[in-house]
Scaffold this active site. Sequence first.
Site, PDB file in Angstrom:
ATOM      1  N   LYS A  10     110.367   3.117  49.357  1.00 39.14           N
ATOM      2  CA  LYS A  10     109.437   3.444  48.279  1.00 39.14           C
ATOM      3  C   LYS A  10     110.186   4.066  47.094  1.00 39.14           C
ATOM      4  CE  LYS A  10     105.594   4.232  51.551  1.00 39.14           C
ATOM      5  NZ  LYS A  10     104.618   5.243  52.052  1.00 39.14           N
ATOM      6  N   TYR A  50      98.668  -3.036  49.584  1.00 46.17           N
ATOM      7  CA  TYR A  50      97.723  -2.009  50.054  1.00 46.17           C
ATOM      8  C   TYR A  50      96.313  -2.546  49.812  1.00 46.17           C
ATOM      9  CZ  TYR A  50     101.601   1.337  50.511  1.00 46.17           C
ATOM     10  OH  TYR A  50     102.755   1.983  50.890  1.00 46.17           O
ATOM     11  N   ARG A 107     111.835   9.786  57.934  1.00 44.19           N
ATOM     12  CA  ARG A 107     110.917  10.737  57.288  1.00 44.19           C
ATOM     13  C   ARG A 107     111.221  12.166  57.714  1.00 44.19           C
ATOM     14  NH1 ARG A 107     105.570   6.881  58.172  1.00 44.19           N
ATOM     15  NH2 ARG A 107     105.685   5.747  56.186  1.00 44.19           N
ATOM     16  N   ASN A 127     106.878   9.712  51.495  1.00 40.49           N
ATOM     17  CA  ASN A 127     107.530   9.635  52.801  1.00 40.49           C
ATOM     18  C   ASN A 127     108.530   8.493  52.901  1.00 40.49           C
ATOM     19  OD1 ASN A 127     105.731   7.579  52.830  1.00 40.49           O
ATOM     20  ND2 ASN A 127     104.444   8.366  54.476  1.00 40.49           N
ATOM     21  N   HIS A 130     107.908   2.343  53.835  1.00 43.87           N
ATOM     22  CA  HIS A 130     106.766   1.650  54.440  1.00 43.87           C
ATOM     23  C   HIS A 130     107.305   0.730  55.528  1.00 43.87           C
ATOM     24  CE1 HIS A 130     103.266  -0.942  54.996  1.00 43.87           C
ATOM     25  NE2 HIS A 130     104.130  -1.926  54.994  1.00 43.87           N
ATOM     26  N   GLU A 141     102.555  -9.344  55.592  1.00 39.90           N
ATOM     27  CA  GLU A 141     103.398  -8.631  54.624  1.00 39.90           C
ATOM     28  C   GLU A 141     104.726  -9.342  54.370  1.00 39.90           C
ATOM     29  OE1 GLU A 141     103.643  -4.598  56.083  1.00 39.90           O
ATOM     30  OE2 GLU A 141     101.516  -4.225  55.692  1.00 39.90           O
TER      31      GLU A 141
HETATM   32  P1  ADP Z   1     102.154   4.542  57.373  1.00 46.30           P
HETATM   33  O1  ADP Z   1     102.902   4.397  56.070  1.00 46.30           O
HETATM   34  O2  ADP Z   1     102.853   5.488  58.304  1.00 46.30           O
HETATM   35  O3  ADP Z   1     101.828   3.219  58.022  1.00 46.30           O
HETATM   36  P2  ADP Z   1      99.349   4.660  56.536  1.00 46.30           P
HETATM   37  O4  ADP Z   1      99.358   3.174  56.564  1.00 46.30           O
HETATM   38  O5  ADP Z   1      98.268   5.363  57.291  1.00 46.30           O
HETATM   39  O6  ADP Z   1     100.749   5.260  57.047  1.00 46.30           O
HETATM   40  O7  ADP Z   1      99.272   5.175  55.032  1.00 46.30           O
HETATM   41  C1  ADP Z   1      99.969   4.518  54.016  1.00 46.30           C
HETATM   42  C2  ADP Z   1     100.622   5.549  53.127  1.00 46.30           C
HETATM   43  O8  ADP Z   1      99.621   6.309  52.441  1.00 46.30           O
HETATM   44  C3  ADP Z   1     101.441   6.620  53.824  1.00 46.30           C
HETATM   45  O9  ADP Z   1     102.759   6.191  54.123  1.00 46.30           O
HETATM   46  C4  ADP Z   1     101.442   7.745  52.824  1.00 46.30           C
HETATM   47  O10 ADP Z   1     102.407   7.547  51.796  1.00 46.30           O
HETATM   48  C5  ADP Z   1     100.062   7.620  52.201  1.00 46.30           C
HETATM   49  N1  ADP Z   1      99.036   8.507  52.779  1.00 46.30           N
HETATM   50  C6  ADP Z   1      98.331   8.303  53.906  1.00 46.30           C
HETATM   51  N2  ADP Z   1      97.430   9.282  54.103  1.00 46.30           N
HETATM   52  C7  ADP Z   1      97.563  10.133  53.065  1.00 46.30           C
HETATM   53  C8  ADP Z   1      96.932  11.362  52.681  1.00 46.30           C
HETATM   54  N3  ADP Z   1      95.945  11.938  53.395  1.00 46.30           N
HETATM   55  N4  ADP Z   1      97.337  11.976  51.549  1.00 46.30           N
HETATM   56  C9  ADP Z   1      98.309  11.441  50.802  1.00 46.30           C
HETATM   57  N5  ADP Z   1      98.944  10.298  51.094  1.00 46.30           N
HETATM   58  C10 ADP Z   1      98.592   9.651  52.214  1.00 46.30           C
HETATM   59 MG    MG Z   2     100.590   1.669  57.264  1.00 49.28          MG
END
Ligand code: ADP
Ligand code: MG
Length: 163
Positions: A10, A50, A107, A127, A130, A141
């Site tokens: 990212k 997304y 992370r 973080n 992705h 994807e």
């Molecule tokens: P991952 O990236 O671990 O698969 P998700 O798909 O649940 O996680 O979420 C996508 C991204 O959205 C996360 O990597 C993070 O950057 C962001 N995110 C998720 N939940 C939150 C939240 N409550 N507040 C801020 N950012 C969030």
């Molecule tokens: Mg995800």
Amino acid sequence: MIQQTLVLIKPDGVARGLTGEIIKRFEQRGLKIVALKLVKIDNDLAKQHYTEDISKRLGEKVRNMLLNFITEGPIIAMIIEGVNAIENVRKIVGVTESKAALPGTIRGDFSHVSYSYADKKEIAIKNLVHASADETDAKNETALWFSIDEIFDYKRAGDEHIL
Ligand code: ADP
Ligand code: MG
């Protein structure tokens, strides 16, 4: 059981100069990079990545924060291949909330903030990476980000000891 999965570094990861460090983590595990590019994406591609599903799962607000975040600067997109690559890559990346991510994960080694901190600032949690969540996401994807001619099939030195 050989799978391909999409990984994005990212904007925070690229801006912090962590691309080499992050890519190394996958390579050292024996996983193979089969596609890779540096791109800055527009809102249109961001929305295809997304999807509406994110709104259903995390809410419209988080989706909008994510769309802003992922389009703010250049990112690295890559496809990683290996045995159970989807699960292996997710493990290397660590859990979503940086605060909860274990040291030893990407992370957990390079980020630390909490959901509540990010939510208060109204930004997506930075973080770094992705990674596709499951087989369905990985298929969709990888096809969204790369055309067939950008994905390479090759032998890596050491494959005979790994595969
Ligand atoms: P991952 O990236 O671990 O698969 P998700 O798909 O649940 O996680 O979420 C996508 C991204 O959205 C996360 O990597 C993070 O950057 C962001 N995110 C998720 N939940 C939150 C939240 N409550 N507040 C801020 N950012 C969030
Ligand atoms: Mg995800």
